[in-house]
Motif scaffolding. Structure first.
Motif, PDB file in Angstrom:
ATOM      1  N   TYR A   6       1.066  -0.870   0.085  1.00 43.42           N
ATOM      2  CA  TYR A   6      -0.252   0.365  -0.058  1.00 43.42           C
ATOM      3  C   TYR A   6       1.201   1.067  -0.128  1.00 43.42           C
ATOM      4  O   TYR A   6       2.273   1.628   0.559  1.00 43.42           O
ATOM      5  CB  TYR A   6      -1.292  -0.505   1.294  1.00 43.42           C
ATOM      6  N   ARG A  13       5.653   5.005  -5.936  1.00 41.38           N
ATOM      7  CA  ARG A  13       5.753   3.435  -6.983  1.00 41.38           C
ATOM      8  C   ARG A  13       6.774   3.378  -8.152  1.00 41.38           C
ATOM      9  O   ARG A  13       7.851   2.508  -7.532  1.00 41.38           O
ATOM     10  CB  ARG A  13       4.543   3.774  -7.775  1.00 41.38           C
ATOM     11  N   HIS A  29       4.993  -8.097 -10.541  1.00 42.09           N
ATOM     12  CA  HIS A  29       4.252  -7.229 -10.133  1.00 42.09           C
ATOM     13  C   HIS A  29       2.352  -6.687 -11.144  1.00 42.09           C
ATOM     14  O   HIS A  29       2.305  -7.249 -12.084  1.00 42.09           O
ATOM     15  CB  HIS A  29       4.759  -5.637 -10.529  1.00 42.09           C
ATOM     16  N   THR A  30       1.628  -6.651 -10.595  1.00 42.92           N
ATOM     17  CA  THR A  30       0.099  -6.974 -10.265  1.00 42.92           C
ATOM     18  C   THR A  30      -0.461  -5.597  -9.754  1.00 42.92           C
ATOM     19  O   THR A  30      -0.322  -5.400  -8.344  1.00 42.92           O
ATOM     20  CB  THR A  30      -0.394  -7.677 -10.300  1.00 42.92           C
ATOM     21  N   GLU A  31      -1.770  -4.906 -10.274  1.00 44.58           N
ATOM     22  CA  GLU A  31      -2.666  -3.932  -9.515  1.00 44.58           C
ATOM     23  C   GLU A  31      -3.884  -4.597  -9.610  1.00 44.58           C
ATOM     24  O   GLU A  31      -4.518  -3.766  -9.537  1.00 44.58           O
ATOM     25  CB  GLU A  31      -2.514  -2.370 -10.458  1.00 44.58           C
ATOM     26  N   ASP A  32      -3.950  -5.520 -10.217  1.00 48.04           N
ATOM     27  CA  ASP A  32      -5.090  -6.201 -10.554  1.00 48.04           C
ATOM     28  C   ASP A  32      -5.187  -7.380  -9.354  1.00 48.04           C
ATOM     29  O   ASP A  32      -4.373  -8.259  -9.227  1.00 48.04           O
ATOM     30  CB  ASP A  32      -4.456  -7.115 -11.626  1.00 48.04           C
ATOM     31  N   PHE A  48       0.122  -4.058  -6.101  1.00 48.97           N
ATOM     32  CA  PHE A  48       0.822  -3.148  -5.482  1.00 48.97           C
ATOM     33  C   PHE A  48      -0.857  -2.358  -5.709  1.00 48.97           C
ATOM     34  O   PHE A  48      -1.731  -2.229  -6.752  1.00 48.97           O
ATOM     35  CB  PHE A  48       1.150  -2.077  -6.936  1.00 48.97           C
ATOM     36  N   TYR A  49      -1.148  -1.982  -4.074  1.00 45.15           N
ATOM     37  CA  TYR A  49      -2.417  -0.496  -4.319  1.00 45.15           C
ATOM     38  C   TYR A  49      -1.746   1.411  -3.844  1.00 45.15           C
ATOM     39  O   TYR A  49      -1.203   1.377  -3.595  1.00 45.15           O
ATOM     40  CB  TYR A  49      -3.010  -0.925  -3.000  1.00 45.15           C
ATOM     41  N   ASP A  50      -2.516   1.336  -5.342  1.00 46.61           N
ATOM     42  CA  ASP A  50      -1.680   3.394  -4.763  1.00 46.61           C
ATOM     43  C   ASP A  50      -3.161   3.191  -4.336  1.00 46.61           C
ATOM     44  O   ASP A  50      -4.900   3.799  -4.604  1.00 46.61           O
ATOM     45  CB  ASP A  50      -2.364   3.659  -6.586  1.00 46.61           C
TER      46      ASP A  50
END
Length: 215
Positions: A6, A13, A29-32, A48-50
């Protein structure tokens, strides 16, 4: 092994991307979330959680407990901003997320803003500033003595790095500066406490990936 990171926004990032690129290129690496969920348990994967802003980090963690219900490592990257100290920020995290698994949670807090960590290597910051100025103006900085004096006079507690850019009439684009700085930065050999914590928090994941464990 899996981890959820997070983070506040694009500058953080950029930092993590550069660390992972230099350390290992065999980690997904993924945001999904679905891709993260479907990755085999023996596959090295980071979600990854933006969070978009410092104030959104803890609420984002609190509302996504399903991201870390299966023994995932949790890494939290946030700045103090308006909070007075690290202890109070940790208390704030506990208030938002009282059920967060402490053994798997690694909070990494920067003093006030992420730009503070650029003090870990001012030579690199100088390179990045000169590069940025040259790209913007097509010239070298005209008065190196003034520039060095501005660097020497930075407040070590709350360094006004943006003020140096303003003094030379160029914009401080946070993600671009972060990219240039961390692309040159030696994470593994830094003795700065922030980067020691950052590298240590990812050590097991990186070590296993580098040695082909679990893949």
């Amino acid at each position: 092994m899996k981890a959820v990171i997070y983070y506040e926004g694009p500058s953080e990032r950029e930092m993590i991307n550069q660390l992972l690129y230099k350390s290992s290129q065999v980690i997904i690496h993924t945001e999904d979330y679905k891709e993260f969920l479907d990755a085999p348990i023996n596959q090295h994967c980071i979600l990854f959680y933006d969070c978009k802003a410092d104030g959104n980090v803890f609420p984002s963690i609190a509302k996504t407990p399903y991201y870390y219900k299966n023994d995932e490592q949790i890494i939290i990257i946030r700045d103090l901003e308006t909070t007075d100290c690290f202890i109070l920020l940790k208390d704030e995290l506990n208030d938002y997320c009282p059920k967060l698994p402490e053994a798997r949670t690694k909070p990494i807090f920067a003093k006030y803003t992420l730009e503070h960590v650029y003090l870990a290597d001012l030579d690199i910051f100088k390179q990045v500033f000169r590069l940025t100025y040259r790209r913007k103006t097509g010239k070298e900085i005209p008065d190196n003595e003034r520039f060095e004096k501005l660097i020497d006079n930075l407040d070590p507690i709350k360094p006004d790095l943006k003020g140096i850019f303003r003094a030379y009439g160029i914009a401080f684009h946070k993600p671009a500066i972060a990219h240039e700085f961390f692309a040159r930065f030696d994470f593994q050999n830094s003795n700065h406490p922030y980067f020691i914590r950052l590298v240590k928090s990812l050590h097991k994941l990186l070590h296993e990936a580098e040695n082909g464990v679990g893949s």
